[in-house]
Write a protein that holds these residues in place. Structure first.
Motif, mmCIF file in Angstrom:
data_model
loop_
_atom_site.group_PDB
_atom_site.id
_atom_site.type_symbol
_atom_site.label_atom_id
_atom_site.label_comp_id
_atom_site.label_asym_id
_atom_site.label_seq_id
_atom_site.Cartn_x
_atom_site.Cartn_y
_atom_site.Cartn_z
ATOM 1 N N TYR A 94 0.941 -1.202 0.012
ATOM 2 C CA TYR A 94 -0.078 0.062 0.110
ATOM 3 C C TYR A 94 0.954 1.085 -0.189
ATOM 4 O O TYR A 94 1.908 1.287 0.881
ATOM 5 C CB TYR A 94 -0.806 -0.008 1.155
ATOM 6 C CG TYR A 94 -1.690 -1.282 1.288
ATOM 7 C CD1 TYR A 94 -2.844 -1.426 0.313
ATOM 8 C CD2 TYR A 94 -1.516 -2.205 1.993
ATOM 9 C CE1 TYR A 94 -3.494 -2.579 0.304
ATOM 10 C CE2 TYR A 94 -2.293 -3.414 2.237
ATOM 11 C CZ TYR A 94 -3.276 -3.582 1.203
ATOM 12 O OH TYR A 94 -4.057 -4.867 1.223
ATOM 13 N N GLY A 151 0.723 4.365 4.524
ATOM 14 C CA GLY A 151 0.238 3.783 5.815
ATOM 15 C C GLY A 151 0.532 2.428 5.868
ATOM 16 O O GLY A 151 0.848 1.663 5.051
ATOM 17 N N ILE A 198 -4.531 0.080 7.692
ATOM 18 C CA ILE A 198 -5.707 0.846 7.095
ATOM 19 C C ILE A 198 -6.931 0.232 7.234
ATOM 20 O O ILE A 198 -7.234 -0.995 7.010
ATOM 21 C CB ILE A 198 -5.651 1.175 5.538
ATOM 22 C CG1 ILE A 198 -4.090 1.800 5.088
ATOM 23 C CG2 ILE A 198 -6.490 2.148 4.956
ATOM 24 C CD1 ILE A 198 -3.593 1.498 3.950
ATOM 25 N N SER A 247 -10.495 1.498 4.698
ATOM 26 C CA SER A 247 -10.108 2.849 3.705
ATOM 27 C C SER A 247 -10.230 4.222 4.148
ATOM 28 O O SER A 247 -10.554 5.051 3.413
ATOM 29 C CB SER A 247 -10.697 2.586 2.172
ATOM 30 O OG SER A 247 -10.277 1.530 1.933
ATOM 31 N N VAL A 287 -6.184 5.282 8.936
ATOM 32 C CA VAL A 287 -4.716 4.806 8.732
ATOM 33 C C VAL A 287 -3.947 4.952 9.926
ATOM 34 O O VAL A 287 -3.946 6.229 10.550
ATOM 35 C CB VAL A 287 -4.366 5.678 7.495
ATOM 36 C CG1 VAL A 287 -3.973 7.145 7.517
ATOM 37 C CG2 VAL A 287 -2.933 5.101 6.898
ATOM 38 N N MET A 318 -0.880 10.765 4.227
ATOM 39 C CA MET A 318 -2.083 10.337 4.846
ATOM 40 C C MET A 318 -3.174 11.151 4.752
ATOM 41 O O MET A 318 -4.182 10.678 5.246
ATOM 42 C CB MET A 318 -1.620 9.957 6.117
ATOM 43 C CG MET A 318 -0.444 8.650 6.062
ATOM 44 S SD MET A 318 0.444 8.580 7.852
ATOM 45 C CE MET A 318 -0.922 8.753 8.947
ATOM 46 N N TYR A 362 -6.757 10.254 3.725
ATOM 47 C CA TYR A 362 -7.945 9.399 4.616
ATOM 48 C C TYR A 362 -8.452 10.530 5.674
ATOM 49 O O TYR A 362 -7.758 11.268 5.994
ATOM 50 C CB TYR A 362 -7.097 8.383 5.247
ATOM 51 C CG TYR A 362 -6.561 7.460 4.668
ATOM 52 C CD1 TYR A 362 -7.248 6.286 4.033
ATOM 53 C CD2 TYR A 362 -5.136 7.190 3.987
ATOM 54 C CE1 TYR A 362 -6.773 5.168 3.345
ATOM 55 C CE2 TYR A 362 -4.673 6.450 3.192
ATOM 56 C CZ TYR A 362 -5.551 5.428 2.685
ATOM 57 O OH TYR A 362 -4.831 4.412 2.029
ATOM 58 N N SER A 380 -6.150 9.915 10.475
ATOM 59 C CA SER A 380 -4.497 9.542 10.236
ATOM 60 C C SER A 380 -3.993 9.642 11.618
ATOM 61 O O SER A 380 -4.179 10.681 12.399
ATOM 62 C CB SER A 380 -4.036 10.257 9.127
ATOM 63 O OG SER A 380 -3.856 11.724 9.553
#
Length: 157
Positions: free
Chosen positions: A31, A34, A37, A40, A43, A68, A71, A74
């Motif tokens: 990935y 991160g 996760i 999705s 993270v 990050m 997301y 994070s």
């Protein structure tokens, strides 16, 4: 819930996470952002005490935290005792001019302050505590109704 684990994590860490997160659909893969996760959306960048110092020195952690931002939630989770690691490493490193330069606690705290602007930073003692806090946060942030009492029992021990 789905958990993606970056395959660049150590096999020991991946196996430990798999043993803890048995109720999750765990996928191990490569990935770009991160280390852990959740669905999705949440993270975690996982750093050992030694790794956080190295990644602050080379700037890697700041680039990781920047990525990050894609997301909603994070975190940088630091596992281990950073103060002990300073002593073990003697916290010296060579700069580009091949001069020795001291990496101090002040440098570390400044870097943490910078990281806190972009993400949240959590310190824990070991993998087990990392899994518990990651589990709790993922469930809470993704509205999966965690039982807070169960987590407090572990943390108090």
């Amino acid at each position: 819930m789905k958990l993606q684990i970056d395959n660049r994590e150590s096999n020991t860490r991946i196996n430990s996470a798999r043993q803890y997160f048995t109720d999750y659909d765990v996928e191990v893969g490569n990935y770009p952002v991160g280390d852990f996760i959740f669905d999705s959306k949440v993270v975690f960048e996982y750093k050992t005490a030694n790794d956080i110092i190295s990644s602050i020195i080379d700037g890697r952690v700041f680039r990781q935290v920047e990525k990050m931002k894609q997301y909603p939630f994070s975190y940088v989770i630091i596992v281990g005792n950073v103060a002990e690691t300073f002593n073990e490493r003697n916290a010296n490193y060579w700069n580009r001019k091949h001069q020795i330069k001291q990496f101090t606690v002040r440098n570390y705290l400044g870097a943490l302050a910078r990281l806190q602007i972009e993400s949240k930073v959590i310190h824990v003692d070991n993998n087990q505590q990392a899994w518990v806090i990651m589990d709790f946060l993922a469930e809470k942030l993704l509205d999966k109704n965690p039982t807070f009492k169960n987590y407090c029992q572990f943390i108090i021990k």
